[in-house]
Design a protein around this motif. Structure first.
Motif, short mmCIF file in Angstrom:
data_model
loop_
_atom_site.label_atom_id
_atom_site.label_comp_id
_atom_site.label_asym_id
_atom_site.label_seq_id
_atom_site.Cartn_x
_atom_site.Cartn_y
_atom_site.Cartn_z
N LYS A 265 -18.01 -6.57 9.53
CA LYS A 265 -17.38 -5.40 10.15
C LYS A 265 -18.39 -4.29 10.44
CE LYS A 265 -13.07 -6.69 7.90
NZ LYS A 265 -11.65 -6.43 8.09
N ASP B 126 -0.54 0.96 -5.13
CA ASP B 126 0.56 1.74 -5.68
C ASP B 126 0.40 2.20 -7.14
OD1 ASP B 126 2.88 3.11 -5.36
OD2 ASP B 126 4.19 1.43 -5.86
N ALA C 236 -6.86 1.99 4.65
CA ALA C 236 -5.55 1.47 5.06
C ALA C 236 -5.49 -0.04 4.83
CB ALA C 236 -5.31 1.78 6.54
N GLN D 164 -12.05 3.62 5.62
CA GLN D 164 -10.87 2.84 5.98
C GLN D 164 -10.21 2.23 4.74
OE1 GLN D 164 -11.73 0.83 9.99
NE2 GLN D 164 -13.76 1.14 9.12
N PHE E 124 -12.78 -0.89 2.88
CA PHE E 124 -12.32 -1.36 1.58
C PHE E 124 -12.16 -2.87 1.64
CE2 PHE E 124 -10.83 1.87 -1.53
CZ PHE E 124 -11.25 3.00 -0.86
N ASN F 207 -12.03 -3.79 -4.35
CA ASN F 207 -11.13 -3.71 -5.50
C ASN F 207 -10.40 -5.03 -5.70
OD1 ASN F 207 -8.81 -1.19 -4.01
ND2 ASN F 207 -9.64 -3.06 -3.16
N MET G 141 -4.66 5.86 -2.32
CA MET G 141 -6.13 5.82 -2.30
C MET G 141 -6.68 6.61 -1.11
SD MET G 141 -8.67 4.61 -4.08
CE MET G 141 -9.62 6.04 -3.72
N LYS H 185 -17.37 -9.08 4.32
CA LYS H 185 -16.71 -8.08 5.19
C LYS H 185 -17.66 -6.94 5.56
CE LYS H 185 -12.03 -9.11 3.73
NZ LYS H 185 -10.92 -8.85 2.81
N SER I 277 0.84 -1.21 0.00
CA SER I 277 0.00 0.00 0.00
C SER I 277 0.87 1.26 0.00
CB SER I 277 -0.91 0.01 1.24
OG SER I 277 -1.56 1.25 1.32
N SER I 278 0.57 2.16 -0.93
CA SER I 278 1.33 3.41 -1.05
C SER I 278 0.67 4.56 -0.30
CB SER I 278 1.42 3.79 -2.53
OG SER I 278 0.10 4.06 -3.01
N GLY I 279 -0.60 4.36 0.09
CA GLY I 279 -1.36 5.44 0.72
C GLY I 279 -2.14 6.30 -0.27
N ALA J 128 -11.42 -2.43 11.76
CA ALA J 128 -12.75 -2.05 11.24
C ALA J 128 -13.85 -2.74 12.03
CB ALA J 128 -12.84 -2.40 9.76
N LYS K 72 -7.65 7.68 -8.83
CA LYS K 72 -8.01 7.53 -7.42
C LYS K 72 -8.70 8.80 -6.92
CE LYS K 72 -5.15 3.66 -6.13
NZ LYS K 72 -3.91 3.09 -5.58
O1 PMT Z 1 -2.59 2.56 -0.74
P1 PMT Z 1 -2.69 2.32 -2.25
O2 PMT Z 1 -1.36 1.93 -2.84
O3 PMT Z 1 -3.34 3.47 -2.96
O4 PMT Z 1 -3.62 1.03 -2.46
C1 PMT Z 1 -4.98 1.09 -2.18
C2 PMT Z 1 -5.46 -0.16 -1.44
C3 PMT Z 1 -5.37 -1.37 -2.36
C4 PMT Z 1 -4.63 -0.40 -0.18
C5 PMT Z 1 -6.96 0.15 -1.06
O5 PMT Z 1 -7.70 0.39 -2.23
C6 PMT Z 1 -7.57 -0.99 -0.27
O6 PMT Z 1 -8.13 -1.93 -0.81
N1 PMT Z 1 -7.48 -0.92 1.09
C7 PMT Z 1 -7.87 -2.03 2.00
C8 PMT Z 1 -6.71 -2.97 2.16
C9 PMT Z 1 -7.06 -4.11 3.11
O7 PMT Z 1 -6.48 -4.24 4.14
O8 PMT Z 1 -8.07 -4.86 2.68
P2 PMT Z 1 -8.71 -6.08 3.53
O9 PMT Z 1 -9.69 -6.67 2.60
O10 PMT Z 1 -7.62 -6.92 4.11
O11 PMT Z 1 -9.45 -5.37 4.74
C10 PMT Z 1 -10.82 -5.01 4.71
C11 PMT Z 1 -11.06 -3.75 5.54
O12 PMT Z 1 -10.74 -4.00 6.90
C12 PMT Z 1 -10.25 -2.57 5.10
O13 PMT Z 1 -11.07 -1.42 5.22
C13 PMT Z 1 -9.10 -2.53 6.11
O14 PMT Z 1 -8.67 -1.19 6.36
C14 PMT Z 1 -9.73 -3.14 7.35
N2 PMT Z 1 -8.82 -3.95 8.19
C15 PMT Z 1 -8.07 -4.97 7.70
C16 PMT Z 1 -7.27 -5.71 8.52
C17 PMT Z 1 -7.25 -5.43 9.90
N3 PMT Z 1 -6.51 -6.12 10.72
N4 PMT Z 1 -8.01 -4.42 10.38
C18 PMT Z 1 -8.79 -3.69 9.56
O15 PMT Z 1 -9.48 -2.77 9.98
#
Ligand code: PMT
Length: 370
Positions: free
Chosen positions: A313, A331, A245, A243, A295, A321, A186, A309, A182-184, A279, A353
Motif C-alpha cells: 500500500k 470496540d 478505518a 488510516q 493499520f 494489531n 481508535m 501491507k 469497528s467502533s471508531g 490505502a 487508545k
Molecule cells: O474502531 P475500533 O473499534 O477502535 O477498532 C480499531 C481497529 C481494529 C478498526 C483499528 O485498530 C484497525 O486495525 N483498523 C484497520 C482495520 C482494517 O481494515 O484492517 P485491514 O488489515 O483490513 O486493512 C489494512 C489497511 O488498509 C487499513 O489501514 C485499512 O484502513 C485499509 N483498507 C482496507 C481495506 C480496503 N478496502 N481499503 C483500505 O484502505
C-alpha cells in the motif's frame, strides 16, 4: 504548580457567593460588571482576555452557554470570553431538564464545533432536589482537563492531518448491510490527539455511535467507495494520513431493490465483488513529504501480513494489531500494537487508545523529519 487566578462573576452568580470570598482566595479583584467605575482599566475585559492562558466557565449555566454560543457579550464574563484567544473550557451545571433541552444541547454542539472544551456534567443529586444528569463534574477532573489544555504539546501546528475511522457499510437490500465491529474509537483518538497538538484535522468517519472530537472537520462516509471518493478529493492537501478505518473488502454485486425474502429453507447465496483498496489507491498518488500510515487488523501471522501491507500500500508506517488478543482491536478502549516501518519495528504494551494515538503521532512526526 502556581496559577494566577482571576475570577469573573455574572450578577446572578453574586446571589450565591459573595465576590469577597474569591478575592480572599485568589488575592485578585473579583470582576462583575463591565461598567464598574472602580476598575483600574476601562477595558478590563480585554486586558484579562489577553492575560489568560486558559478561560474556564465552571459552573456554566444554560444562560451563559447560550450567550457565548450566539456571540452575545453583555457583561464582564461574556465580553471576556468573546475577546480571548486562549482555549476556553466550559463545565456546565444545571437541572436535568435544562441540560437535556434541545436548545442547550444545540448550543453545546455549536461550542464543541468551535473547539471549546466541554467537560460534560455527570449524573447525581442536583441542587433542585432532582437526581439526574446536570451535576458539575468533579472539580479535580475539571482541573485536569484545564491542565491538558495548558500543557498540551503543540508540535503539530501548521500540519494538515487526515484520519479515517470506523467501519463501512455495504448494502445487501434496503434494510441490511455487511459491516464489521469497528467502533471508531481508535481513529477518533488519533484525530483528537492530533487536534490537541495543534494540527488541522479532517476525520473521515464511517457510521459510529461516538461523538466527533471537538474542533475537527468531520466528513462522513458509508461505503468503501464513498471513503475512496472523499479521501481522494482531500488527500493531496494533507501532510499526514492515518488510516484506522475498517473498510469492507467486498460488497454485494447487486443490491436488492426490495427487502430480500426468506428462501423457504433453501440456502441463500450472495455474489460479492471486491471493493477498491483505499490505502493502496491513495498510496500510488502519495507526493514527497507526505507521510501515510495504515493499520493492519490481523488474526494470524500478524507481523508478516502487516509488513506485506506496508509495502503493497506504499505506506511509511503500519500499525499492526492482533485483534484476537483481549484488550486489543475492535470496540475496546485499549489496544496492543506494533509500529512497523521500513527500517524497524516497536512493539508497545497494552495501553489506552488515547496513548496509542500519541505514540503513532510521535512516530509519524519523526518520519516526516527524516
Ligand atoms: O474502531 P475500533 O473499534 O477502535 O477498532 C480499531 C481497529 C481494529 C478498526 C483499528 O485498530 C484497525 O486495525 N483498523 C484497520 C482495520 C482494517 O481494515 O484492517 P485491514 O488489515 O483490513 O486493512 C489494512 C489497511 O488498509 C487499513 O489501514 C485499512 O484502513 C485499509 N483498507 C482496507 C481495506 C480496503 N478496502 N481499503 C483500505 O484502505
Amino acid at each position: 504548580l502556581h496559577a494566577d487566578v482571576h475570577v469573573l462573576m455574572t450578577e446572578n452568580a453574586t446571589n450565591f457567593i459573595n465576590p469577597i470570598t474569591f478575592e480572599t482566595l485568589t488575592g485578585n479583584k473579583c470582576l462583575v460588571d463591565t461598567f464598574d467605575r472602580n476598575f483600574q482599566y476601562s477595558v478590563e475585559h480585554v486586558s484579562l482576555a489577553k492575560k489568560a492562558d486558559v478561560v474556564m466557565l465552571a459552573p456554566a449555566s444554560a444562560n451563559v452557554i447560550g450567550k457565548i454560543a450566539h456571540g452575545i457579550a453583555d457583561d464582564m464574563l461574556s465580553t471576556t470570553v468573546m475577546a480571548t484567544r486562549a482555549p476556553v473550557l466550559v463545565a456546565p451545571a444545571m437541572n436535568t431538564g435544562m441540560w437535556e433541552n434541545a436548545a442547550v444541547q444545540q448550543n453545546i454542539k455549536t461550542l464543541r464545533a468551535r473547539g471549546v472544551e466541554i467537560v460534560a456534567p455527570v449524573s447525581g443529586h442536583l441542587a433542585c432536589g432532582d437526581n439526574g444528569a446536570g451535576k458539575l463534574e468533579d472539580v479535580a477532573v475539571i482541573a485536569e482537563r484545564a491542565c491538558e489544555l495548558l500543557f498540551a504539546k503543540k508540535d503539530m501546528e501548521g500540519l494538515r492531518v487526515m484520519v479515517t475511522a470506523g467501519p463501512s457499510r455495504e448494502a445487501l437490500d434496503p434494510v441490511r448491510y455487511i459491516s464489521n465491529r469497528s467502533s471508531g474509537k481508535m481513529g477518533y483518538a488519533i484525530a483528537q490527539a492530533a487536534q490537541k497538538r495543534g494540527a488541522e484535522v479532517t476525520l473521515l468517519s464511517g457510521p459510529v455511535a461516538i461523538e466527533a472530537p471537538q474542533g475537527v472537520k468531520l466528513v462522513p462516509f458509508t461505503t468503501t467507495q464513498e471513503l475512496l471518493d472523499r479521501a481522494s478529493e482531500l488527500a493531496r492537501e494533507q501532510d499526514l494520513l492515518i488510516q484506522a478505518a475498517a473498510p469492507a473488502d467486498y460488497r454485494a454485486k447487486e443490491v436488492a431493490p426490495q427487502k430480500i425474502k426468506k428462501q423457504g429453507g433453501e440456502p441463500m447465496t450472495f455474489t460479492l465483488v471486491e471493493n477498491p483498496d483505499v490505502a493502496a489507491t491513495l498510496g500510488k498518488a502519495k507526493r514527497s513529504g507526505q507521510v501515510f500510515v495504515g493499520f493492519a487488523a490481523e488474526t494470524n501471522d500478524v507481523l508478516a501480513h502487516a509488513r506485506d501491507k506496508l509495502a503493497r500500500k506504499n505506506l511509511d508506517m503500519i500499525v499492526a494489531n492482533d485483534v484476537t488478543r483481549p484488550g486489543a482491536g475492535f470496540d475496546v478502549d485499549t489496544n496492543i500494537v506494533t509500529l512497523i516501518t521500513k527500517d524497524g519495528q516497536e512493539a508497545l504494551p497494552m495501553m489506552s487508545k488515547a496513548e496509542v494515538a500519541q505514540r503513532i503521532l510521535d512516530r509519524a512526526l519523526a518520519l516526516r523529519r527524516e
